[in-house]
Design a protein around this motif. Structure first.
Motif, mmCIF file in Angstrom:
data_model
loop_
_atom_site.group_PDB
_atom_site.id
_atom_site.type_symbol
_atom_site.label_atom_id
_atom_site.label_comp_id
_atom_site.label_asym_id
_atom_site.label_seq_id
_atom_site.Cartn_x
_atom_site.Cartn_y
_atom_site.Cartn_z
ATOM 1 N N PHE A 167 0.813 -1.220 0.000
ATOM 2 C CA PHE A 167 0.000 0.000 0.000
ATOM 3 C C PHE A 167 0.845 1.268 0.000
ATOM 4 C CE2 PHE A 167 -3.564 -2.309 2.605
ATOM 5 C CZ PHE A 167 -3.701 -3.231 1.584
ATOM 6 N N TYR B 153 1.037 3.509 -2.955
ATOM 7 C CA TYR B 153 0.077 3.069 -3.963
ATOM 8 C C TYR B 153 -0.915 4.210 -4.219
ATOM 9 C CZ TYR B 153 -3.565 0.267 -6.215
ATOM 10 O OH TYR B 153 -4.495 -0.227 -7.097
ATOM 11 N N TYR C 139 -0.819 6.684 -1.535
ATOM 12 C CA TYR C 139 -1.172 6.371 -0.141
ATOM 13 C C TYR C 139 0.081 6.481 0.737
ATOM 14 C CZ TYR C 139 -3.167 4.192 3.952
ATOM 15 O OH TYR C 139 -3.598 3.961 5.232
ATOM 16 N N CYS D 213 -3.655 0.245 6.310
ATOM 17 C CA CYS D 213 -4.843 1.076 6.491
ATOM 18 C C CYS D 213 -5.438 0.719 7.852
ATOM 19 C CB CYS D 213 -5.881 0.803 5.406
ATOM 20 S SG CYS D 213 -5.320 1.188 3.735
ATOM 21 N N HIS E 178 -9.361 2.617 4.462
ATOM 22 C CA HIS E 178 -8.370 3.615 4.060
ATOM 23 C C HIS E 178 -8.083 4.667 5.133
ATOM 24 C CE1 HIS E 178 -9.463 2.674 -0.427
ATOM 25 N NE2 HIS E 178 -8.905 1.649 0.198
ATOM 26 N N ASP F 131 -6.050 -3.324 7.452
ATOM 27 C CA ASP F 131 -5.932 -3.867 6.098
ATOM 28 C C ASP F 131 -4.466 -3.790 5.704
ATOM 29 O OD1 ASP F 131 -6.243 -4.555 3.433
ATOM 30 O OD2 ASP F 131 -7.875 -3.144 3.052
ATOM 31 N N ASP G 151 -3.185 -9.751 0.141
ATOM 32 C CA ASP G 151 -4.043 -8.651 0.595
ATOM 33 C C ASP G 151 -5.052 -9.224 1.583
ATOM 34 O OD1 ASP G 151 -5.475 -6.270 0.795
ATOM 35 O OD2 ASP G 151 -6.247 -6.321 -1.258
ATOM 36 N N HIS H 254 -11.603 -7.781 -5.456
ATOM 37 C CA HIS H 254 -10.856 -7.671 -6.718
ATOM 38 C C HIS H 254 -9.955 -8.877 -6.943
ATOM 39 C CE1 HIS H 254 -7.448 -6.616 -4.063
ATOM 40 N NE2 HIS H 254 -8.396 -6.071 -3.319
ATOM 41 N N LEU I 299 -1.798 -5.333 -7.281
ATOM 42 C CA LEU I 299 -2.668 -5.371 -6.087
ATOM 43 C C LEU I 299 -4.132 -5.478 -6.488
ATOM 44 C CD1 LEU I 299 -2.951 -5.122 -3.004
ATOM 45 C CD2 LEU I 299 -2.934 -2.628 -3.301
ATOM 46 N N HIS I 300 -4.503 -4.732 -7.493
ATOM 47 C CA HIS I 300 -5.894 -4.760 -7.966
ATOM 48 C C HIS I 300 -5.934 -5.226 -9.409
ATOM 49 C CE1 HIS I 300 -6.697 -1.577 -4.696
ATOM 50 N NE2 HIS I 300 -7.077 -2.753 -4.277
ATOM 51 N N GLU J 245 -13.723 -9.221 0.069
ATOM 52 C CA GLU J 245 -13.578 -8.309 1.207
ATOM 53 C C GLU J 245 -14.852 -7.553 1.558
ATOM 54 O OE1 GLU J 245 -10.970 -4.924 0.733
ATOM 55 O OE2 GLU J 245 -10.526 -5.459 -1.343
ATOM 56 N N TRP K 109 -8.602 9.971 1.287
ATOM 57 C CA TRP K 109 -8.519 8.530 1.572
ATOM 58 C C TRP K 109 -9.585 8.059 2.545
ATOM 59 C CZ3 TRP K 109 -5.980 5.274 -1.342
ATOM 60 C CH2 TRP K 109 -4.891 5.748 -2.086
ATOM 61 N N GLU L 36 -11.220 -9.521 5.034
ATOM 62 C CA GLU L 36 -10.705 -9.839 3.690
ATOM 63 C C GLU L 36 -9.653 -10.934 3.742
ATOM 64 O OE1 GLU L 36 -8.274 -6.672 2.000
ATOM 65 O OE2 GLU L 36 -8.617 -7.429 -0.029
HETATM 66 N N1 MF3 Z 1 -6.437 -2.921 0.851
HETATM 67 C C1 MF3 Z 1 -7.216 -2.251 -0.105
HETATM 68 C C2 MF3 Z 1 -7.892 -3.320 -0.840
HETATM 69 O O1 MF3 Z 1 -8.210 -4.275 -0.229
HETATM 70 C C3 MF3 Z 1 -6.401 -1.361 -0.925
HETATM 71 C C4 MF3 Z 1 -5.747 -0.321 -0.159
HETATM 72 S S1 MF3 Z 1 -5.543 1.001 -1.172
HETATM 73 C C5 MF3 Z 1 -4.230 1.767 -0.543
HETATM 74 O O2 MF3 Z 1 -8.138 -3.313 -1.995
HETATM 75 F F1 MF3 Z 1 -4.036 2.779 -1.248
HETATM 76 F F2 MF3 Z 1 -4.472 2.048 0.718
HETATM 77 F F3 MF3 Z 1 -3.214 1.034 -0.622
#
Ligand code: MF3
Ligand code: CO
Length: 256
Positions: free
Chosen positions: A57, A60, A63, A68, A77, A94, A105, A168, A174-175, A201, A218, A232
């Motif tokens: 993160f 990202y 961020y 988070c 977030h 998170d 994740d 996702h 990550l996504h 999640e 955020w 999640e």
């Molecule tokens: N953990 C988030 C997710 O599950 C994403 C965090 S976005 C960030 O998709 F910018 F905080 F990294």
């Protein structure tokens, strides 16, 4: 495009996900009255680095932290910092970690000291909604079969599922595709195929599902100021039961 992982890639992802799950467990153990969210972020950051991984993160989309940390009415977030946790808070954590080019994740909501029975019910329903959803996470089903099961369980217990943010695909990025909503009719969206990896999640609100993002760009809070919880894991789709990849070694059931 939905990426299908090779067996070799899956071995790498298993390790990335174990590190991520251990980081979540470490963060959860630190939740107690008097600690700051910034202290938890620092400990998790250092742990991830100590494992030869990097916090997914951090930086990202800009961020500013590794974790988070979303307290009470903050859904997701939340940016860690000087905030001091207090007795009765519920704390959603998170974490993402990248190892060998692949991400894990995962998230969970933790109680800070004694919490109200209603808050505990919200945490329990959120976690169980994940497990209700993933009963449908197998080859041949469609993505929204998961979504529908999550929503049905949550609403049966009088809570609501957030619409504005979704699960996702996860892997080298990550996504990834596909989006995995926590609401909607069954039988829609892409078909699940063996060796897809997805993050399921549920984000669950005690009141309305509406949310808003604070001016830091955020912090996402419930519109009505009521509590929210998050749970999640990163999952591997198989032709049978899904494999939960974000499992920490050495924990009783491995899953927070
Ligand atoms: N953990 C988030 C997710 O599950 C994403 C965090 S976005 C960030 O998709 F910018 F905080 F990294
Ligand atoms: Co995620």
């Amino acid at each position: 495009m939905i990426s299908i992982k090779t067996e070799r890639e899956l071995e790498v992802m298993r390790r990335a996900c174990k590190i991520t799950a251990a980081a979540r467990a470490l963060a959860g153990e630190m939740v107690r009255p008097g600690i700051t969210t910034g202290e938890i972020d620092k400990a998790v950051h250092d742990f991830i680095i100590s494992q030869g991984a990097t916090p997914s993160f951090l930086h990202y989309n800009g961020y500013p932290a590794s974790v988070c940390i979303s307290v009470n009415e903050t859904i997701i977030h939340g940016i860690p910092g000087k905030r001091v946790l207090k007795e009765g808070d519920i704390v959603s954590i998170d974490v993402g970690a990248k190892w060998g080019g692949f991400h894990g994740d995962c998230a969970a909501t933790f109680a800070c000291g004694e919490i109200s029975p209603e808050a505990q019910k919200l945490i329990d329903v959120t976690k169980q909604s994940f497990f209700e959803g993933i009963k449908f996470a197998r080859q041949g089903n469609r993505v929204s079969d998961i979504s529908h099961a999550v929503q049905t369980y949550v609403e049966k217990h009088g809570f609501s599922v957030v619409r504005a943010f979704v699960g996702h695909g996860v892997g080298a990025h990550l996504h990834e595709e596909p989006p995995v909503p926590n609401y909607g009719a069954a039988g829609k969206g892409p078909r699940l195929v063996r060796n897809m990896t997805i993050a399921v999640e549920p984000m669950v609100n005690m009141g309305t599902y509406d949310c808003r993002v604070l001016r830091d760009g955020w912090t996402t809070v419930t519109q009505d100021g009521k509590l929210a919880a998050h749970y999640e894991n990163t999952l591997l789709i198989t032709d049978g039961e899904p494999e939960i990849l974000t499992v920490a070694e050495g924990l009783s059931d491995g899953i927070v």
